[in-house]
Design an enzyme around this catalytic site. Structure first.
Site, PDB file in Angstrom:
ATOM      1  N   GLY A 140      44.082  41.843  25.012  1.00 37.44           N
ATOM      2  CA  GLY A 140      44.957  42.062  26.130  1.00 37.44           C
ATOM      3  C   GLY A 140      45.360  40.663  26.887  1.00 37.44           C
ATOM      4  O   GLY A 140      44.328  39.924  27.022  1.00 37.44           O
ATOM      5  N   SER A 141      46.579  40.422  27.155  1.00 42.42           N
ATOM      6  CA  SER A 141      46.798  39.048  27.864  1.00 42.42           C
ATOM      7  C   SER A 141      47.403  39.278  29.216  1.00 42.42           C
ATOM      8  O   SER A 141      48.271  38.422  29.401  1.00 42.42           O
ATOM      9  CB  SER A 141      47.716  38.471  26.807  1.00 42.42           C
ATOM     10  OG  SER A 141      49.156  39.033  26.891  1.00 42.42           O
TER      11      SER A 141
ATOM     12  N   GLU B 130      47.544  40.637  21.845  1.00 35.76           N
ATOM     13  CA  GLU B 130      48.393  41.437  22.799  1.00 35.76           C
ATOM     14  C   GLU B 130      49.275  42.333  22.216  1.00 35.76           C
ATOM     15  O   GLU B 130      50.028  41.856  21.149  1.00 35.76           O
ATOM     16  CB  GLU B 130      49.161  40.253  23.492  1.00 35.76           C
ATOM     17  CG  GLU B 130      50.476  40.968  24.610  1.00 35.76           C
ATOM     18  CD  GLU B 130      50.037  41.967  25.405  1.00 35.76           C
ATOM     19  OE1 GLU B 130      48.758  41.667  26.209  1.00 35.76           O
ATOM     20  OE2 GLU B 130      50.302  43.128  25.508  1.00 35.76           O
TER      21      GLU B 130
ATOM     22  N   ASP C  38      41.899  49.646  45.160  1.00 36.45           N
ATOM     23  CA  ASP C  38      42.216  50.074  43.926  1.00 36.45           C
ATOM     24  C   ASP C  38      42.031  51.377  43.529  1.00 36.45           C
ATOM     25  O   ASP C  38      42.599  51.936  42.377  1.00 36.45           O
ATOM     26  CB  ASP C  38      40.841  49.225  42.694  1.00 36.45           C
ATOM     27  CG  ASP C  38      41.095  47.781  42.561  1.00 36.45           C
ATOM     28  OD1 ASP C  38      42.225  47.079  43.105  1.00 36.45           O
ATOM     29  OD2 ASP C  38      40.518  47.356  41.901  1.00 36.45           O
TER      30      ASP C  38
ATOM     31  N   HIS D 244      57.438  14.670  50.756  1.00 34.34           N
ATOM     32  CA  HIS D 244      57.443  13.885  49.494  1.00 34.34           C
ATOM     33  C   HIS D 244      56.198  13.132  49.367  1.00 34.34           C
ATOM     34  O   HIS D 244      55.943  12.237  50.465  1.00 34.34           O
ATOM     35  CB  HIS D 244      58.977  13.262  49.379  1.00 34.34           C
ATOM     36  CG  HIS D 244      58.935  12.308  48.195  1.00 34.34           C
ATOM     37  ND1 HIS D 244      58.929  12.990  46.863  1.00 34.34           N
ATOM     38  CD2 HIS D 244      58.579  11.202  47.803  1.00 34.34           C
ATOM     39  CE1 HIS D 244      58.865  11.826  45.881  1.00 34.34           C
ATOM     40  NE2 HIS D 244      58.765  10.667  46.499  1.00 34.34           N
TER      41      HIS D 244
HETATM   42  C1  LIG Z   1      37.667  40.364  36.290  1.00 36.97           C
HETATM   43  C2  LIG Z   1      38.586  40.493  37.300  1.00 36.97           C
HETATM   44  C3  LIG Z   1      39.338  39.441  37.838  1.00 36.97           C
HETATM   45  C4  LIG Z   1      39.949  39.645  39.183  1.00 36.97           C
HETATM   46  N1  LIG Z   1      40.806  38.882  39.802  1.00 36.97           N
HETATM   47  C5  LIG Z   1      41.477  38.675  40.785  1.00 36.97           C
HETATM   48  C6  LIG Z   1      42.202  37.888  41.481  1.00 36.97           C
HETATM   49  O1  LIG Z   1      41.948  36.806  40.939  1.00 36.97           O
HETATM   50  N2  LIG Z   1      42.860  37.993  42.657  1.00 36.97           N
HETATM   51  C7  LIG Z   1      42.682  39.322  42.981  1.00 36.97           C
HETATM   52  O2  LIG Z   1      43.426  39.521  44.072  1.00 36.97           O
HETATM   53  N3  LIG Z   1      42.175  40.518  42.531  1.00 36.97           N
HETATM   54  C8  LIG Z   1      41.783  40.069  41.287  1.00 36.97           C
HETATM   55  N4  LIG Z   1      41.081  41.271  40.787  1.00 36.97           N
HETATM   56  C9  LIG Z   1      40.986  42.496  41.254  1.00 36.97           C
HETATM   57  C10 LIG Z   1      40.331  42.664  42.628  1.00 36.97           C
HETATM   58  O3  LIG Z   1      38.830  42.564  42.166  1.00 36.97           O
HETATM   59  C11 LIG Z   1      40.443  44.284  43.184  1.00 36.97           C
HETATM   60  O4  LIG Z   1      41.635  44.612  43.344  1.00 36.97           O
HETATM   61  C12 LIG Z   1      39.533  44.200  44.674  1.00 36.97           C
HETATM   62  O5  LIG Z   1      38.220  43.810  44.080  1.00 36.97           O
HETATM   63  C13 LIG Z   1      39.764  45.682  44.959  1.00 36.97           C
HETATM   64  O6  LIG Z   1      38.938  46.123  46.098  1.00 36.97           O
HETATM   65  P1  LIG Z   1      38.306  47.440  46.300  1.00 36.97           P
HETATM   66  O7  LIG Z   1      37.741  47.249  47.531  1.00 36.97           O
HETATM   67  O8  LIG Z   1      39.462  48.432  46.265  1.00 36.97           O
HETATM   68  O9  LIG Z   1      37.277  47.875  45.182  1.00 36.97           O
HETATM   69  P2  LIG Z   1      36.196  46.835  44.630  1.00 36.97           P
HETATM   70  O10 LIG Z   1      36.091  45.566  45.216  1.00 36.97           O
HETATM   71  O11 LIG Z   1      35.771  47.120  43.211  1.00 36.97           O
HETATM   72  O12 LIG Z   1      34.919  47.675  45.686  1.00 36.97           O
HETATM   73  C14 LIG Z   1      34.651  48.721  45.284  1.00 36.97           C
HETATM   74  C15 LIG Z   1      32.978  48.915  45.717  1.00 36.97           C
HETATM   75  O13 LIG Z   1      32.478  50.297  46.025  1.00 36.97           O
HETATM   76  C16 LIG Z   1      31.390  50.275  45.167  1.00 36.97           C
HETATM   77  N5  LIG Z   1      31.310  51.836  44.781  1.00 36.97           N
HETATM   78  C17 LIG Z   1      31.908  52.610  43.632  1.00 36.97           C
HETATM   79  N6  LIG Z   1      31.643  53.581  43.478  1.00 36.97           N
HETATM   80  C18 LIG Z   1      30.668  54.021  44.722  1.00 36.97           C
HETATM   81  C19 LIG Z   1      29.804  54.982  45.182  1.00 36.97           C
HETATM   82  N7  LIG Z   1      30.248  56.409  44.569  1.00 36.97           N
HETATM   83  N8  LIG Z   1      29.024  54.946  46.336  1.00 36.97           N
HETATM   84  C20 LIG Z   1      28.749  53.749  46.920  1.00 36.97           C
HETATM   85  N9  LIG Z   1      29.680  52.606  46.371  1.00 36.97           N
HETATM   86  C21 LIG Z   1      30.595  52.461  45.297  1.00 36.97           C
HETATM   87  C22 LIG Z   1      31.474  49.313  43.927  1.00 36.97           C
HETATM   88  O14 LIG Z   1      30.356  49.105  43.553  1.00 36.97           O
HETATM   89  C23 LIG Z   1      32.262  48.312  44.610  1.00 36.97           C
HETATM   90  O15 LIG Z   1      31.207  47.281  45.300  1.00 36.97           O
HETATM   91  C24 LIG Z   1      40.303  40.911  39.828  1.00 36.97           C
HETATM   92  C25 LIG Z   1      39.433  42.076  38.994  1.00 36.97           C
HETATM   93  C26 LIG Z   1      38.805  41.786  37.799  1.00 36.97           C
HETATM   94  C27 LIG Z   1      37.944  43.375  37.182  1.00 36.97           C
END
Ligand SMILES: Cc1cc2nc3c(=O)[nH]c(=O)nc-3n(C[C@H](O)[C@H](O)[C@H](O)COP(=O)(O)OP(=O)(O)OC[C@H]3O[C@@H](n4cnc5c(N)ncnc54)[C@H](O)[C@@H]3O)c2cc1C
Length: 289
Positions: free
Chosen positions: A5-6, A28, A135, A268
């Site tokens: 995947g890319s 990809e 997410d 600049h």
């Molecule tokens: C490798 C990687 C690189 C990324 N790089 C970027 C970037 O550069 N810039 C960017 O904007 N976004 C990036 N993202 C995406 C970004 O990390 C997510 O969009 C963001 O973290 C979403 O926030 P969230 O609060 O929805 O979920 P999360 O940050 O995943 O937080 C959810 C939390 O809920 C906890 N949880 C889950 N289920 C339960 C449960 N049942 N009970 C209690 N706790 C629970 C999890 O452990 C986690 O800590 C990246 C993602 C990945 C995988």
């Protein structure tokens, strides 16, 4: 290492591992890397990655990974038939899904549709008192989106009157080298949507700051609606371009036109001059090309 995947994550990790001496192959499925970006960005990154020694296979599908014995044997289906790649590690950068299972949503009756929690524009679910952001809801899975959604959600709960988030003006950044950043329509998507467009591109090879920084790869490309001058999209690849995209997001938020950008004096020498120059290029007014 084979990176499957890319998208942003795939090319980021490919770059990191390659830069510490790992032999990396990217596989990809679609016909170009970073397929969500503008086509010219994909082409530029592929050229730079190949120069760095990263192998890029496009229109190629990983159909099997055999982990028996030492390392992995990856089967890749290409247009020319099947290829086997021996490697130590397979890094899967595809198929990120929301974690909405087994956390009791069904017990309280919160609706999930195609793997995402259903919410209205202020992040209320179908069940009173339950909200969801980040997410687990539809929209780009990005940290800054989750944060903006959280703020809007809580402002609404607190009885303020927040505007819903404009999902058409969300910047995306990829932290490979050179970096990629973009917002809004690609050239192809703008045409598909029926816009008559003006496109302006300014290469960093013509930028004094980029030359001084030894970072002449890449460009800023701006896409304008020819009729009203609205900035429909911006696509950048180059050194530090993740810092340049915020200007574009503000320009779009304020409905700034092409000519207003040209007449906005940029300092600049900076990389940011490329934004003004790209706008000027779109209107046939560029001086430094
Ligand atoms: C490798 C990687 C690189 C990324 N790089 C970027 C970037 O550069 N810039 C960017 O904007 N976004 C990036 N993202 C995406 C970004 O990390 C997510 O969009 C963001 O973290 C979403 O926030 P969230 O609060 O929805 O979920 P999360 O940050 O995943 O937080 C959810 C939390 O809920 C906890 N949880 C889950 N289920 C339960 C449960 N049942 N009970 C209690 N706790 C629970 C999890 O452990 C986690 O800590 C990246 C993602 C990945 C995988």
């Amino acid at each position: 290492m084979v990176v499957v995947g890319s998208g942003a994550i795939g090319v980021e990790f490919a770059y990191v591992y390659s830069s510490i001496g790992v032999e990396v192959t990217i596989v990809e499925f679609l016909d170009r890397i970073v397929p969500n970006e503008d086509e010219e960005v994909s082409k530029t990154l592929e050229k730079i990655y190949k120069k760095k020694g990263i192998k890029v296979m496009t229109s190629a599908e990983v159909t099997n990974v055999d982990t028996k014995g030492d390392g992995c044997k990856v089967t890749v289906k290409t247009k020319d038939g099947e290829e086997k790649i021996d490697c130590d590690i397979v890094l899967s950068a595809v198929g990120v899904v929301s974690n909405v299972e087994n956390c009791g949503l069904e017990d309280v009756g919160v609706l999930v549709d195609r793997g995402k929690i259903k919410v209205d524009e202020l992040y209320k679910t179908n069940m009173p008192g339950y909200y969801a952001i980040g997410d687990v809801v539809p929209g780009p899975a990005l940290a800054h989106v989750a944060s903006a959604e959280g703020i809007i959600c809580v402002e609404n709960i607190a009885g303020q009157n927040p505007d819903p988030l404009d999902y058409n003006n969300i910047p995306g950044c990829t932290y490979c080298l050179p970096e990629i950043s973009s917002v809004g329509f690609t050239e192809a998507k703008a045409k598909e949507a029926g816009y008559e467009i003006k496109v302006g591109k300014f290469p960093f090879s013509a930028s004094g700051k980029a030359s001084a920084a030894g970072a002449k790869d890449g460009f800023v490309k701006l896409i304008f609606d020819a009729k009203y001058g609205e900035l429909l999209g911006a696509h950048m690849i180059g050194y530090n371009v993740t810092e340049l995209i915020a200007e574009i997001v503000a320009i779009r938020k304020l409905e700034t036109t092409g000519h207003e950008i040209i007449k906005t004096v940029h300092p600049h020498p900076t990389m940011s001059e490329a934004v003004m120059e790209a706008a000027a290029a779109a209107y046939g007014e560029v001086i430094h090309l």
